[in-house]
Design a protein around this motif. Sequence first.
Motif, short mmCIF file in Angstrom:
data_model
loop_
_atom_site.label_atom_id
_atom_site.label_comp_id
_atom_site.label_asym_id
_atom_site.label_seq_id
_atom_site.Cartn_x
_atom_site.Cartn_y
_atom_site.Cartn_z
N TYR A 192 0.97 -1.27 -0.06
CA TYR A 192 -0.15 0.06 0.07
C TYR A 192 0.64 1.19 -0.02
CZ TYR A 192 -3.35 3.55 1.37
OH TYR A 192 -3.94 4.87 1.77
N ASN A 194 0.00 5.56 -0.44
CA ASN A 194 -0.55 6.88 -0.21
C ASN A 194 -0.05 7.88 -1.85
OD1 ASN A 194 -1.83 6.73 2.27
ND2 ASN A 194 -0.41 7.96 2.93
N SER A 216 -3.66 16.19 2.87
CA SER A 216 -3.79 16.18 4.19
C SER A 216 -2.49 17.14 4.57
CB SER A 216 -4.08 14.84 4.75
OG SER A 216 -2.50 14.14 5.43
N SER A 218 -0.34 16.52 6.96
CA SER A 218 0.43 16.41 7.72
C SER A 218 1.61 15.66 6.84
CB SER A 218 0.00 15.28 9.13
OG SER A 218 -0.83 14.55 8.52
N THR A 219 0.84 14.89 5.91
CA THR A 219 1.24 13.86 5.37
C THR A 219 1.52 14.20 3.78
OG1 THR A 219 -0.17 12.03 4.93
CG2 THR A 219 1.78 12.07 6.85
N ALA A 221 -0.81 13.61 1.84
CA ALA A 221 -2.22 12.50 1.43
C ALA A 221 -2.45 13.36 -0.02
CB ALA A 221 -2.42 11.30 2.31
N TYR A 237 -8.86 8.14 1.34
CA TYR A 237 -7.27 8.29 0.46
C TYR A 237 -7.30 7.35 -0.56
CZ TYR A 237 -5.75 10.28 5.68
OH TYR A 237 -5.86 10.92 7.02
C1 LIG Z 1 -1.33 7.78 3.79
O1 LIG Z 1 -1.35 8.64 4.70
C2 LIG Z 1 -2.32 9.01 5.60
C3 LIG Z 1 -2.63 10.47 6.04
O2 LIG Z 1 -1.75 11.45 6.44
C4 LIG Z 1 -1.43 8.45 7.33
O3 LIG Z 1 -2.45 8.24 8.34
C5 LIG Z 1 -0.63 7.32 6.58
O4 LIG Z 1 -0.26 7.13 7.47
C6 LIG Z 1 -0.08 7.25 5.51
N1 LIG Z 1 0.07 6.15 4.93
C7 LIG Z 1 0.93 5.21 4.25
C8 LIG Z 1 1.55 3.99 4.17
O5 LIG Z 1 2.42 6.19 4.49
#
Ligand SMILES: *[C@@H]1O[C@H](CO)[C@@H](O)[C@H](O)[C@H]1NC(C)=O
Length: 484
Positions: A192, A194, A216, A218-219, A221, A237
Amino acid sequence: MASQMFSCWFLVLFSLCCFHKSFASRITQEDQLQHTHHLVQLTSLLPSSTCTFPLKGSNKRASLQVFHKHGPCSQLKHDKANANANANANANAETHIEILKQDQSRVKSIQAKLSERDKLKELDSTSLPAKPGSLLGTGNYFVTLGLGTPKKYLSLIFDTGSDLTWTQCEPCASSCYNQKDPIFDPSQSTSYSNVTCTSATCTQLTAATGNDPGCSASTKACIYAIQYGDSSYSVGYFSEERLTVSPTDVFDGFLFGCGQNNQGLFGGTAGLLGLGRHPISFVQQTAQKYHKIFSYCLPATSSSVGYLTFGGGSSNAVKYTPISTIARGSSFYGIDIIGITVGTNKLPVSASLFSAGGAIIDSGTVITRLPPTAYSSLRDAFRQAMSKYPSAGEVSILDTCYDLSGYKSFYVPKITFSLKGGVDVELAADGILYVVSEKQSCLAFAANEDDGDVTIFGNVQQRTLEVVYDVGAAQIGFGAGGCK
Ligand SMILES: *[C@@H]1O[C@H](CO)[C@@H](O)[C@H](O)[C@H]1NC(C)=O
């Protein structure tokens, strides 16, 4: 003595001759009826309480079994409506009313999407927000696919009227509805990832879902949101994952929606498989392997099983009509309807009636919607042909119903759709009547509000037909007797 013998012989000859004559005329009459009518047994149109699985064929192509979400084959136990569908006639009728109500909201949302596109076309599209409108209701048929590593099996409704494939995902940050399969947990999968909101992939969502993607904080995504006509939706996502269709057909980096906030009438399934025309649809993402070809057969009743097959090599009896350009730019597959025949009666409706609003074929719409002028013509011809049978009350959008419970078998006029390219699609009996209960069998067509609205060739009418979408060659094929 001689004269007695003569008259005796005469009598014998006479009776033989007459017997023969009436017998012959009865045969011709039935021949004629069989030519223009289906001889139908009511029991053949009713789902049985157990599922009939087809014999395994020698088909080597990637082929999935197709189940109706309400019925003994589905095993989607979380679906309340499904629980006693056959045990209780009233609950059954309720289910049908609910299905038809949902169907109407799907049709409304399709009409809205397409008419908004027309407006966008007419005006200068750059001056308008790029929001083609939310779409679709939920469809009725599902298949099972494997997602992730190790793979987890998920039941997904397949939908030729939408593009984004999505499933509910743990931790269901906002909400998940009840589904039969365990909810997919991306943290348990090694394949998997994002999609980031700065990527070009993320921006494709706007056209595919009708909503601009989010990001998002923070990341970074990429966040998708898709809503359906009946207030069902999925938000989550936008991700990449390994998708397993069959042991030999595995797709890495398949783009899908990992839903954290999901609500709606998905009938216990885990989400949706998008088979529309947009680049993020399953058809386009698997184009290298399957060459943008898929075919399906929707079973006659909810107690039998159909198929969804990917790749070429369909049976030879399939006739092709070009995919129409009327619905170009949308997710939908357009067809050109030239005319409709009921029995021997070619309806007095012209091709231009259908081309005014255009026509699409849709796996998710239940009842075919016709221009009101065409519908009333079809209905009148059908009523005339069915005049000897007692009528029954209307059900939801279905206004031509009969009580056929007193007949072992009965005749239903054949209905044939003529499509561009000289393709005549003769509907199966299961594609003409929608059986609500033993005492209520209805003509399975309805009218649009306006002759200018898009005509929709729905899934009841497609029952038992082999329908081939050869998207690369821009044609759709129809063959009789694809499944039972
Ligand atoms: C994907 O993004 C979400 C939301 O920011 C985060 O919680 C999650 O850990 C991410 N997953 C990966 C595999 O990076």
